[in-house]
Design a protein around this motif. Structure first.
Motif, PDB file in Angstrom:
ATOM      1  N   GLN A  83      27.297  36.077  22.724  1.00 42.87           N
ATOM      2  CA  GLN A  83      27.005  34.902  21.907  1.00 42.87           C
ATOM      3  C   GLN A  83      27.124  35.205  20.422  1.00 42.87           C
ATOM      4  N   SER A  84      27.043  36.481  20.072  1.00 48.85           N
ATOM      5  CA  SER A  84      27.255  36.890  18.683  1.00 48.85           C
ATOM      6  C   SER A  84      28.682  37.363  18.444  1.00 48.85           C
ATOM      7  N   MET A  85      29.565  37.123  19.452  1.00 44.42           N
ATOM      8  CA  MET A  85      30.981  37.508  19.374  1.00 44.42           C
ATOM      9  C   MET A  85      31.152  39.021  19.224  1.00 44.42           C
ATOM     10  N   GLN A  86      30.302  39.778  19.898  1.00 46.40           N
ATOM     11  CA  GLN A  86      30.383  41.239  19.869  1.00 46.40           C
ATOM     12  C   GLN A  86      30.828  41.758  21.228  1.00 46.40           C
ATOM     13  N   SER A  87      31.524  42.892  21.231  1.00 43.75           N
ATOM     14  CA  SER A  87      31.988  43.512  22.470  1.00 43.75           C
ATOM     15  C   SER A  87      30.813  44.116  23.235  1.00 43.75           C
ATOM     16  N   THR A  88      30.954  44.152  24.556  1.00 38.49           N
ATOM     17  CA  THR A  88      29.916  44.738  25.409  1.00 38.49           C
ATOM     18  C   THR A  88      30.245  46.155  25.848  1.00 38.49           C
ATOM     19  N   GLY A  89      31.503  46.540  25.722  1.00 44.01           N
ATOM     20  CA  GLY A  89      31.916  47.854  26.202  1.00 44.01           C
ATOM     21  C   GLY A  89      32.436  47.852  27.629  1.00 44.01           C
ATOM     22  N   VAL A  90      32.286  46.721  28.343  1.00 42.50           N
ATOM     23  CA  VAL A  90      32.835  46.614  29.689  1.00 42.50           C
ATOM     24  C   VAL A  90      34.354  46.510  29.598  1.00 42.50           C
ATOM     25  N   LYS A  91      35.054  47.275  30.421  1.00 42.78           N
ATOM     26  CA  LYS A  91      36.511  47.304  30.320  1.00 42.78           C
ATOM     27  C   LYS A  91      37.223  46.976  31.618  1.00 42.78           C
ATOM     28  N   ASP A  92      36.548  47.110  32.753  1.00 40.48           N
ATOM     29  CA  ASP A  92      37.231  47.034  34.044  1.00 40.48           C
ATOM     30  C   ASP A  92      37.078  45.682  34.718  1.00 40.48           C
ATOM     31  N   PHE A  93      38.168  45.241  35.339  1.00 39.02           N
ATOM     32  CA  PHE A  93      38.171  44.073  36.199  1.00 39.02           C
ATOM     33  C   PHE A  93      38.225  44.503  37.663  1.00 39.02           C
ATOM     34  N   THR A  94      37.786  43.601  38.529  1.00 43.86           N
ATOM     35  CA  THR A  94      38.080  43.720  39.954  1.00 43.86           C
ATOM     36  C   THR A  94      39.316  42.872  40.224  1.00 43.86           C
ATOM     37  N   VAL A  95      40.390  43.503  40.666  1.00 43.59           N
ATOM     38  CA  VAL A  95      41.653  42.813  40.903  1.00 43.59           C
ATOM     39  C   VAL A  95      41.912  42.771  42.408  1.00 43.59           C
ATOM     40  N   ILE A  96      42.289  41.609  42.912  1.00 39.83           N
ATOM     41  CA  ILE A  96      42.447  41.397  44.347  1.00 39.83           C
ATOM     42  C   ILE A  96      43.930  41.467  44.737  1.00 39.83           C
ATOM     43  N   GLU A  97      44.238  42.320  45.692  1.00 44.75           N
ATOM     44  CA  GLU A  97      45.600  42.438  46.202  1.00 44.75           C
ATOM     45  C   GLU A  97      46.038  41.123  46.848  1.00 44.75           C
ATOM     46  N   GLN A  98      47.264  40.699  46.559  1.00 44.06           N
ATOM     47  CA  GLN A  98      47.741  39.404  47.027  1.00 44.06           C
ATOM     48  C   GLN A  98      48.761  39.483  48.165  1.00 44.06           C
ATOM     49  N   THR A  99      49.135  40.678  48.560  1.00 51.07           N
ATOM     50  CA  THR A  99      50.105  40.823  49.635  1.00 51.07           C
ATOM     51  C   THR A  99      49.556  41.769  50.692  1.00 51.07           C
ATOM     52  N   GLY A 100      50.295  41.921  51.777  1.00 51.82           N
ATOM     53  CA  GLY A 100      49.881  42.852  52.817  1.00 51.82           C
ATOM     54  C   GLY A 100      49.469  42.154  54.101  1.00 51.82           C
ATOM     55  N   ALA A 101      48.900  42.934  55.025  1.00 54.92           N
ATOM     56  CA  ALA A 101      48.581  42.428  56.360  1.00 54.92           C
ATOM     57  C   ALA A 101      47.569  41.296  56.334  1.00 54.92           C
ATOM     58  N   TYR A 102      46.599  41.364  55.408  1.00 52.46           N
ATOM     59  CA  TYR A 102      45.573  40.314  55.372  1.00 52.46           C
ATOM     60  C   TYR A 102      46.201  38.976  54.994  1.00 52.46           C
ATOM     61  N   ALA A 103      47.035  38.981  53.964  1.00 53.14           N
ATOM     62  CA  ALA A 103      47.723  37.750  53.562  1.00 53.14           C
ATOM     63  C   ALA A 103      48.627  37.245  54.680  1.00 53.14           C
ATOM     64  N   ASP A 104      49.299  38.152  55.362  1.00 51.68           N
ATOM     65  CA  ASP A 104      50.193  37.747  56.454  1.00 51.68           C
ATOM     66  C   ASP A 104      49.409  37.082  57.589  1.00 51.68           C
ATOM     67  N   GLY A 105      48.186  37.562  57.854  1.00 46.65           N
ATOM     68  CA  GLY A 105      47.362  36.960  58.892  1.00 46.65           C
ATOM     69  C   GLY A 105      46.969  35.535  58.561  1.00 46.65           C
ATOM     70  N   ILE A 106      46.639  35.298  57.284  1.00 45.85           N
ATOM     71  CA  ILE A 106      46.294  33.930  56.864  1.00 45.85           C
ATOM     72  C   ILE A 106      47.506  33.013  56.990  1.00 45.85           C
ATOM     73  N   LYS A 107      48.661  33.501  56.579  1.00 45.37           N
ATOM     74  CA  LYS A 107      49.881  32.684  56.687  1.00 45.37           C
ATOM     75  C   LYS A 107      50.153  32.298  58.134  1.00 45.37           C
ATOM     76  N   LYS A 108      49.877  33.197  59.060  1.00 47.79           N
ATOM     77  CA  LYS A 108      50.075  32.888  60.479  1.00 47.79           C
ATOM     78  C   LYS A 108      49.149  31.764  60.921  1.00 47.79           C
ATOM     79  N   THR A 109      47.896  31.794  60.449  1.00 50.52           N
ATOM     80  CA  THR A 109      46.965  30.711  60.776  1.00 50.52           C
ATOM     81  C   THR A 109      47.464  29.377  60.232  1.00 50.52           C
ATOM     82  N   LEU A 110      48.025  29.386  59.030  1.00 49.91           N
ATOM     83  CA  LEU A 110      48.479  28.136  58.417  1.00 49.91           C
ATOM     84  C   LEU A 110      49.606  27.481  59.202  1.00 49.91           C
ATOM     85  N   ASP A 111      50.320  28.260  60.013  1.00 49.01           N
ATOM     86  CA  ASP A 111      51.394  27.695  60.830  1.00 49.01           C
ATOM     87  C   ASP A 111      50.860  26.684  61.849  1.00 49.01           C
TER      88      ASP A 111
END
Length: 417
Positions: free
Chosen positions: A33-61
């Motif tokens: 709120q004072s426009m100051q940095s917190t020192g946090v640098k890392d995000f959690t990034v979610i993989e968008q491809t692979g077997a899990y995504a392929d399984g969802i696509k199969k359900t959508l069929d």
């Protein structure tokens, strides 16, 4: 960059978002709120491809829709709940019932997300289910017992540190004694009047008599509205058991909302609700009614002391009608333009599962609403859930997004003539 930061800081000051904070607030929100940095640098990034995504696509069929419509996987988004599409079309924010809000970006505009990462990782959220945008780009997040605002969220989301303000400080959305694990997924919206509307589910299956006066006063089991700086709070709807979906009719400005009915009354009663609020101050029946015109067991012998507004559309019992949106695009056939698309999360309190589908509600010239299935197939032949839709949102190209908190995904439904 410096000029933009200065402008956001000045805006926050003039709107009252940056104020002296009490000592018990987390240090990071004070720094931001004072426009100051917190020192946090890392995000959690979610993989968008692979077997899990392929399984969802199969359900959508297996999903069935009217001719010409197509459903595709848009993004893997863990615990995906309510959706707020940025007004600039840069990023979509997705709330959860856990501790994350996700930022979903389709950078190359191929209508498939390229990146999903957590928003504002330097902050700690508690059930940040409700996300909504003002037309001028302010993102509001309604948590279990707090409402935050993020100016220029579509810009700042690229950094772990964001411009933030408190519309309703922690512990002031509802009395802390009423905090519960049940019915705490808030939803929010900015109305045509420029005010912030927030639904407040009540924590009981049927609200007990000794709670009714308090709930009516503070808006638990109802819908409240306030100015976007948190002032001017008022209760504008009561008798709402647990609404987890709302939107304003762009043609009339009226508020419509879903409501979940009472459990434990049998497979086929009471019905779910899609409600039409034609004026401020209406009462929608709980706890005297469990859904539609079905009286609750707990109050069935009592005279109803209020004038009750019955639902515009009654839906199948226990299907759990959640998020809804008026379709504002032009890509779908004419019969769907201006219609309500809503998500049924699916039943738990029923011997045979129902729901887990997307519904469409049309309203005729006399105001009569009709709700029918639009996309279904997330319950298989064994009665097993393959997905549980939560919310619906418009994309700028005229397609719609559907969230699913079982698979942790966003789906995109488009129409091809």
């Amino acid at each position: 960059m410096k000029r933009l930061l200065s402008s956001i800081a000045a805006l926050a000051l003039t709107t009252g978002y940056v104020t002296a904070q009490s000592a018990d607030l987390p240090a990071n929100i004070e720094r931001l709120q004072s426009m100051q940095s917190t020192g946090v640098k890392d995000f959690t990034v979610i993989e968008q491809t692979g077997a899990y995504a392929d399984g969802i696509k199969k359900t959508l069929d297996r999903i069935k829709m009217p001719d010409g419509f197509k459903i595709e996987l848009y993004a893997i988004v863990p615990d995906a709940r309510h959706i707020a599409v940025g007004p600039q079309g840069v990023v979509t924010f997705v709330g959860t019932r856990k501790d994350k809000v996700w930022a979903v970006t389709d950078r190359n505009k191929d209508r498939i997300a390229d990146e999903v990462k957590d928003f504002a990782p330097s902050l700690t959220f508690t059930i940040p289910n409700g996300v909504c945008f003002s037309p001028d780009g302010f993102l509001y997040i309604a948590e279990q017992n707090r409402v935050l605002v993020f100016p220029a969220a579509e810009f700042f989301y690229e950094s772990p540190d964001v411009a933030v303000g408190q519309v309703v400080p922690q512990g002031e959305l509802i009395p802390t004694d009423e905090e519960s694990f049940n019915h705490t997924a808030r939803v929010c919206d900015i109305g045509p009047d420029g005010k912030l509307y927030v639904s407040l589910g009540q924590p009981h299956n049927v609200a007990p008599p000794d709670k009714l006066a308090l709930y009516d006063e503070v808006g638990i089991g109802g819908i409240i509205r306030m100015n976007t700086d948190g002032t001017g709070r008022e209760v504008i709807a009561r008798g709402v058991r647990n609404s987890v979906g709302q939107d304003f009719d762009p043609a009339t400005g009226d508020l419509w909302f879903t409501d979940n009915q009472v459990d434990g009354m049998g497979d086929d009663i009471p019905p779910g609700e899609i409600n039409h609020m034609r004026s401020v101050g209406l009462h929608f029946g709980h706890p005297w009614f469990g859904g539609g015109d079905t009286r609750t067991n707990e109050y069935k012998s009592e005279e109803v002391p209020v004038e009750v507004t019955m639902p515009a559309s009654a839906t199948v019992a226990h299907a759990a009608d959640l998020g809804m949106v008026f379709y504002t695009g032009k890509a779908f056939p004419e019969k769907y333009q201006g219609a309500i698309f809503s998500a049924q999360h699916g039943s738990w309190n029923r011997t045979t599962p129902v729901g887990a589908r997307v519904m469409v509600t049309t309203v005729d010239a006399e105001g009569n609403a009709t709700t029918v299935p639009f996309a279904e197939g997330w319950i298989d032949e064994n009665g097993e859930y393959l997905g549980r839709p939560v919310d619906v949102a418009n994309l700028r190209d005229g397609s719609i997004l559907i969230s699913d908190d079982l698979t942790g995904a966003l789906y995109r439904i488009s129409y091809d003539k």
